[in-house]
Design an enzyme around this catalytic site. Structure first.
Site, PDB file in Angstrom:
ATOM      1  N   ASP A 170     -10.474  -0.831  31.094  1.00  9.52           N
ATOM      2  CA  ASP A 170      -9.589  -1.590  31.982  1.00  9.52           C
ATOM      3  C   ASP A 170      -8.356  -0.781  32.362  1.00  9.52           C
ATOM      4  O   ASP A 170      -7.528  -0.469  31.515  1.00  9.52           O
ATOM      5  CB  ASP A 170      -9.173  -2.889  31.275  1.00  9.52           C
TER       6      ASP A 170
ATOM      7  N   ASP B 126      -8.036  -0.750  40.779  1.00  8.45           N
ATOM      8  CA  ASP B 126      -8.256  -1.537  39.564  1.00  8.45           C
ATOM      9  C   ASP B 126      -9.723  -1.645  39.178  1.00  8.45           C
ATOM     10  O   ASP B 126     -10.526  -2.193  39.928  1.00  8.45           O
ATOM     11  CB  ASP B 126      -7.675  -2.942  39.781  1.00  8.45           C
TER      12      ASP B 126
END
Ligand SMILES: *[C@@H]1O[C@H](CO)[C@@H](O)[C@H](O)[C@H]1NC(C)=O
Ligand SMILES: *[C@@H]1O[C@H](CO)[C@@H](O)[C@H](O)[C@H]1NC(C)=O
Ligand SMILES: *[C@@H]1O[C@H](CO)[C@@H](O)[C@H](O)[C@H]1NC(C)=O
Ligand SMILES: *[C@@H]1O[C@H](CO)[C@@H](O)[C@H](O)[C@H]1NC(C)=O
Length: 405
Positions: free
Chosen positions: A104, A277
Site C-alpha cells: 500500500d 495510489d
C-alpha cells in the site's frame, strides 16, 4: 519536469553540490519481490464503493490533521472489504513465517495478524504500545512489536516496528499491510511514538538498499489472479520500463503529483494534484472532470455494474486519455481505458459489453483529493516512489500500448 540526469546536471552546475541520482538495479531480482493480484468483487459497485471510501479517508485524514482531531469514521459508513489488492508474501520473525500483506502506497504502517495469528519468536520485542489505523477498506487495532521482516533473502529488516492486530475488519482475505507510503502518515498511529520508520526507511538506514525509494511494476490484468507485479527496493529495474523516467516533486501527504489531463484535445483537468495510489483500482475524477470525460466519450453510466459503458462504435472512435506530468505526456490508449473484457462478468457485466475504468469522485472536496491514478494507470506505467528526493517518477513500459483488453 526533469529527467534524473538533467536534474543531476542542473543541481551540480547551479549549486555545486551533488544529489543522488536514482539507481538502476539492472535485472536484479534480489532487491525485488513478486506481487500477486487478488480480486474479491462480485460487482463494479464494490470496486467503486471501495475506491470512494479510500478517497473519503484521505479527505478525513487531511481534515483531522487540520483540526488536530483524530480521524473518526462515521458509524453509519459500512466497511467495504479489500476488493482488488496486490499482495506480497512477507516473512516475519526468526522462522520467517509467511504473511500475505497488501502493498500500500497510501499508508505507511506495516502490520500482521488479520488472519494468520502472529506468534512472538526470538527476534520479537513487545513494546506494549497500542497501534491503531483506519483504511478506506477497514481498520485494525493492536500492539506494537519490534521484529525481523524478511522481504527476500537479500531484503531483511532488523528491528522493524510492526502492528500485531488484536482486531481488524475489512481484511478477510489477507494478513495485513506492507505500508510503503510517506512516513508522516504514521503520525499518531502508535502510542508514545511520533512517527514509525517504514520498511523502506529501515532498509535504507540499515544499509541494505542504496537509496530510500521503491519502484512498482504492474501489468494489465487479464485473469482474476495474476502474479506479474514487482516491487523493487532501493532502485529501479530497467527491464520493467522503457525510455526515461520523468521525476516530479511530490505534493501533499500522499504520493501526489501535479498533472494536466486531456481526452484527445478536450481539457479534463488542468494542473491538478493526482494521487498515485496502489490502493485504488480505477482512475477517479471529481464530478466536473468526470462529466467532461463522459461528454467527450459519449459514455453512459451502467446501473448494473456502476461503471461507464460505451458502444463498439464509440470504442472505435475512442481517443487517448493523456496525463501530462512534468512536461511528458503519458497516454492511456483506448484499450487502456476499458476494463479487462475477460473480467466483465466478474463485475456483474455482460461479456460482450465495454466498460470504462474512469470513476466519479463526486463534487470537488478538499483541494488535493480530487483525482487519483489507481491501478488502471499503474498497470500501464512504471512508478517510482522516491522518499530520498521527495519525488515521484513515471515511465512507459512494454505494456503501455498493449492491446491486452
Ligand atoms: C502461531 O501459532 C498457531 C498455533 O500454534 C498456529 O496455528 C499459527 O499458524 C502460528 N502462526 C504463525 C505465523 O506461524
Ligand atoms: C536491533 O535491536 C537490538 C536490541 O536493541 C540491537 O542490539 C541491535 O543493534 C539492533 N539492530 C539494528 C539493525 O538496529
Ligand atoms: C470477500 O469479501 C467479502 C466481503 O465483501 C468477505 O466476506 C469475504 O470473506 C471475502 N472473500 C475472501 C476470499 O476473502
Ligand atoms: C505508443 O504508441 C504511440 C503511437 O503509436 C507511440 O507514439 C508511443 O511511442 C508508443 N509508446 C510506447 C511506450 O510504446
Amino acid at each position: 519536469m526533469f529527467s534524473v540526469t538533467s536534474q543531476l546536471i542542473f543541481v551540480t552546475l547551479a549549486l555545486g553540490v551533488a544529489t543522488s541520482p536514482v539507481i538502476v538495479v539492472d535485472r536484479s531480482p534480489i532487491l525485488s519481490l513478486p506481487l500477486k493480484r487478488v480480486n474479491n468483487f462480485t460487482s463494479g459497485h464494490d470496486i467503486l464503493a471501495r475506491d470512494l471510501a479510500r478517497v473519503q479517508l484521505f479527505r478525513d485524514r487531511a481534515k483531522a490533521r487540520a483540526t488536530g482531531q483524530p480521524v473518526k469514521r462515521q458509524s453509519s459508513e459500512p466497511v467495504s472489504n479489500q476488493v482488488v489488492s496486490y499482495v506480497a508474501s512477507v516473512g516475519v520473525g526468526d522462522s520467517d513465517s509467511q504473511f500475505q500483506l497488501v502493498v500500500d502506497t497510501g499508508s505507511s504502517n506495516t502490520w500482521v495478524g488479520a488472519n494468520k495469528p502472529y506468534n512472538a519468536t526470538s527476534t520479537s520485542t513487545n513494546t506494549g504500545d497500542a497501534v491503531f489505523e483506519f483504511y478506506g477498506s477497514g481498520a485494525f487495532i493492536g500492539t506494537e512489536f519490534i521484529d525481523r521482516i524478511t522481504l527476500s533473502s537479500s531484503l531483511v529488516i532488523n528491528n522493524q516496528s510492526i502492528g500485531v492486530a488484536s482486531d481488524s475488519e475489512g481484511f478477510e482475505d489477507v494478513d495485513g499491510i506492507l505500508g510503503i507510503g510517506p512516513v508522516d502518515l504514521t503520525k499518531g498511529t502508535v502510542e508514545n511514538v511520533d512517527t514509525v520508520p517504514t520498511v523502506t526507511d529501515n532498509l535504507f538506514a540499515q544499509g541494505t538498499i542504496a537509496q530510500n525509494l521503491v519502484a512498482i511494476s504492474f501489468q494489465p490484468a487479464t485473469t482474476e489472479d495474476d502474479n506479474s507485479g514487482q516491487l523493487t527496493f532501493g532502485g529501479t529495474d530497467s527491464s520493467k520500463f522503457t525510455g526515461e523516467i520523468t521525476f516530479v516533486p511530490k505534493n501533499g501527504d500522499y504520493w501526489g503529483v501535479t498533472q494536466t489531463v486531456t481526452y484527445g484535445s478536450t481539457s479534463i483537468l488542468s494542473n491538478t494534484n493526482g494521487i498515485v495510489d496502489t490502493g485504488t483500482t480505477l482512475i477517479l475524477f471529481e464530478q466536473t472532470a468526470f462529466d467532461a470525460y463522459v461528454t467527450a466519450t459519449g459514455a453512459v453510466l451502467d446501473e448494473t455494474t456502476g461503471f461507464l459503458t460505451i458502444t463498439t462504435s464509440q470504442f472505435n472512435a475512442l481517443q487517448n486519455l493523456n496525463f501530462n506530468i512534468g512536461g511528458t505526456t503519458f497516454s492511456l490508449t483506448p484499450n487502456a481505458q476499458i476494463f479487462p473484457r475477460s473480467l466483465n462478468t466478474a463485475i456483474g457485466g455482460n461479456a460482450d459489453d465495454i466498460y470504462l475504468i474512469v470513476g466519479n469522485l463526486g463534487p470537488s472536496g478538499e483541494e488535493s483529493y480530487n483525482f487519483v491514478n489507481g491501478y488502471a494507470f499503474l498497470e500501464r506505467f512504471y512508478s517510482v516512489f522516491d522518499t530520498a528526493n521527495n519525488q515521484v517518477g513515471i515511465a512507459t513500459t512494454p505494456f503501455t500500448n498493449a492491446t491486452t483488453n
